[in-house]
Design an enzyme around this catalytic site. Structure first.
Site, short mmCIF file in Angstrom:
data_model
loop_
_atom_site.label_atom_id
_atom_site.label_comp_id
_atom_site.label_asym_id
_atom_site.label_seq_id
_atom_site.Cartn_x
_atom_site.Cartn_y
_atom_site.Cartn_z
N LYS A 317 43.15 71.77 54.67
CA LYS A 317 43.10 70.74 55.71
C LYS A 317 44.17 69.67 55.51
O LYS A 317 44.48 68.92 56.43
CB LYS A 317 41.70 70.14 55.80
CG LYS A 317 40.69 71.11 56.43
CD LYS A 317 39.34 70.48 56.65
CE LYS A 317 38.43 71.39 57.46
NZ LYS A 317 38.06 72.63 56.80
N HIS A 322 41.54 68.52 60.05
CA HIS A 322 40.28 69.19 60.34
C HIS A 322 40.25 69.52 61.83
O HIS A 322 40.12 68.64 62.68
CB HIS A 322 39.11 68.27 59.97
CG HIS A 322 37.77 68.95 60.04
ND1 HIS A 322 37.59 70.20 60.57
CD2 HIS A 322 36.53 68.52 59.65
CE1 HIS A 322 36.31 70.53 60.49
NE2 HIS A 322 35.66 69.54 59.94
N PHE A 380 28.12 70.10 60.89
CA PHE A 380 27.07 69.08 60.93
C PHE A 380 25.71 69.74 61.02
O PHE A 380 25.55 70.82 61.58
CB PHE A 380 27.28 68.18 62.14
CG PHE A 380 28.24 67.04 61.90
CD1 PHE A 380 28.95 66.92 60.72
CD2 PHE A 380 28.44 66.08 62.87
CE1 PHE A 380 29.83 65.87 60.51
CE2 PHE A 380 29.32 65.02 62.68
CZ PHE A 380 30.01 64.92 61.49
#
Length: 394
Positions: A317, A322, A380
């Site tokens: 990344k 990201h 998430f």
């Protein structure tokens, strides 16, 4: 599981358009991140912005689906001869026998933002009144038309694991005989909702992200498009293979990973089990490695517990940022490229390794054979995915 051939793949990100551009940037240890020149109020941060998205025209037949996300998808589809490979698969199996499974976290929300900025008498302006644009399925609708595919079509939206989980769904559809091949991938573009949303969570770094650095202070958000064509291994001897995948959802917290990596560990073990391999056989792991405090700490601890010293690991990344819903396919493509070219990309951006990181970390590029590799994607809510690949010809 029976392996699937990765018959073709491509990626477009801040590093450039196509595999050659990515290989050049990775081997030169050159980041694609730059100071934010996208958000309306110039939020202080660094981003991974793709060149030429705004100037890429959508073909006339699909002008009613014109938005920045679909422009990036169209730009990405035109790299590395990918369209020709998909057309050949469609001719070989039939349009209804090729699935399309794409991951995205924001779809075309940037177009919806624009529509609300331009309200006329509290109504969306006439040129923005296209329902397909303001839909979470806008990407899949556009790409299905662009590729002429009529098989199963699925939008995967599980945050940062979205375009990793597409590989798992494709394997199931092919194994069950629903389709004979699948185009998988993901596309996410920069938009204010994402930049300011993550900033509100105090997760955005004001400087280029530094995954696994002791002084890391947040993520750099990027955009990307990536695609792969999956078929039964017998159809493409010698191609790289998807040999396993793992999925889990620990539901520990809305945005914070489980402190003991419970869900990530389940996904990792699931991938190893499906592939029929042990940690000792893994040459390289492309880490999720966002440069947030909690993610990197938890993932580094898991790596130290599971893998032997000779396994190499890194986050990429620092190169791309990201890319959210596109992160899974971007990092799968980088992993496949590393296997094909025989190198391990270094963990760009880290100058002071976090003490929690073990000897497995490759802080600089390394030349070595990579026959078996994993790619981690953790979203998430503890929505986790891990992909296992084997180099072609092994």
């Amino acid at each position: 599981m029976k392996p699937l051939a990765v018959s073709a793949y491509t990626v477009t990100s801040a590093l450039g358009h196509g595999l050659d551009a990515h290989l050049e940037a990775l081997t030169a240890a050159r980041t694609g991140l730059r100071a934010n020149d996208f958000s309306r109020d110039a939020l202080t941060c660094w981003i991974g912005r793709v060149a030429d998205v705004e100037s890429t025209p959508i073909p006339d037949d699909w002008r009613h689906r014109d938005c920045r996300n679909n422009r990036l998808a169209w730009l990405g589809l035109q790299q590395d001869g990918f369209l020709d490979q998909v057309n050949a698969a469609r001719d070989r199996y039939g349009a209804s026998r090729v699935a399309l499974i794409l991951g995205t976290s924001t779809a075309s929300i940037g177009a919806t933002e624009e529509a609300y900025r331009r309200l006329e008498d509290q109504r969306i302006p006439p040129d923005m009144r296209e329902p397909d644009i303001h839909s979470p399925h806008s990407l899949i609708l556009f790409v299905a038309d662009a590729l002429g595919l009529e098989g199963a079509a699925l939008t995967m939206s599980t945050a940062c694991s979205s375009s990793a989980k597409v590989f798992a769904s494709a394997e199931r559809l092919i194994r069950l005989g629903v389709v004979d091949a699948a185009v998988v991938g993901g596309v996410d573009t920069l938009c204010d909702s994402v930049l300011y949303g993550f900033n509100a969570l105090e997760l955005v770094s004001p400087e280029p992200c530094r995954p696994f650095d002791r002084t890391r202070n947040g993520i750099s958000i990027g955009e990307a498009a990536g695609f792969a064509l999956l078929e039964r291994a017998a159809a493409r001897p010698g191609a790289a293979q998807l040999i396993g995948y793992g999925e889990s959802s620990d539901a520990y917290h809305m945005s914070t990973p489980h402190p003991e990596a419970a869900g990530a560990r389940l996904a990792l073990q699931d991938a190893l089990d499906r592939a029929g391999i042990t940690p000792e056989q893994v040459d390289y792991v492309n880490l999720h490695g966002t440069a947030s405090q909690k993610n990197d700490d938890v993932e580094a601890g898991l790596i130290a517990q599971v893998f032997p010293d000779h396994t190499r690991v890194s986050s990429t990344k620092g190169f791309t940022g990201h890319t959210l819903g596109a992160a899974g396919i971007v990092e799968a493509a980088i992993t496949l490229l590393a296997m094909q070219q025989g190198f391990v990309p270094g963990n760009l951006g880290a100058s002071e390794p976090d003490p929690v990181c073990g000897p497995q970390f490759a802080w600089r590029n390394e030349t070595r054979a990579v026959n078996v590799a994993l790619s981690n994607s953790f979203g998430f809510g503890g929505n986790n995915a891990c992909l296992a690949f084997r180099r072609g010809g092994v």
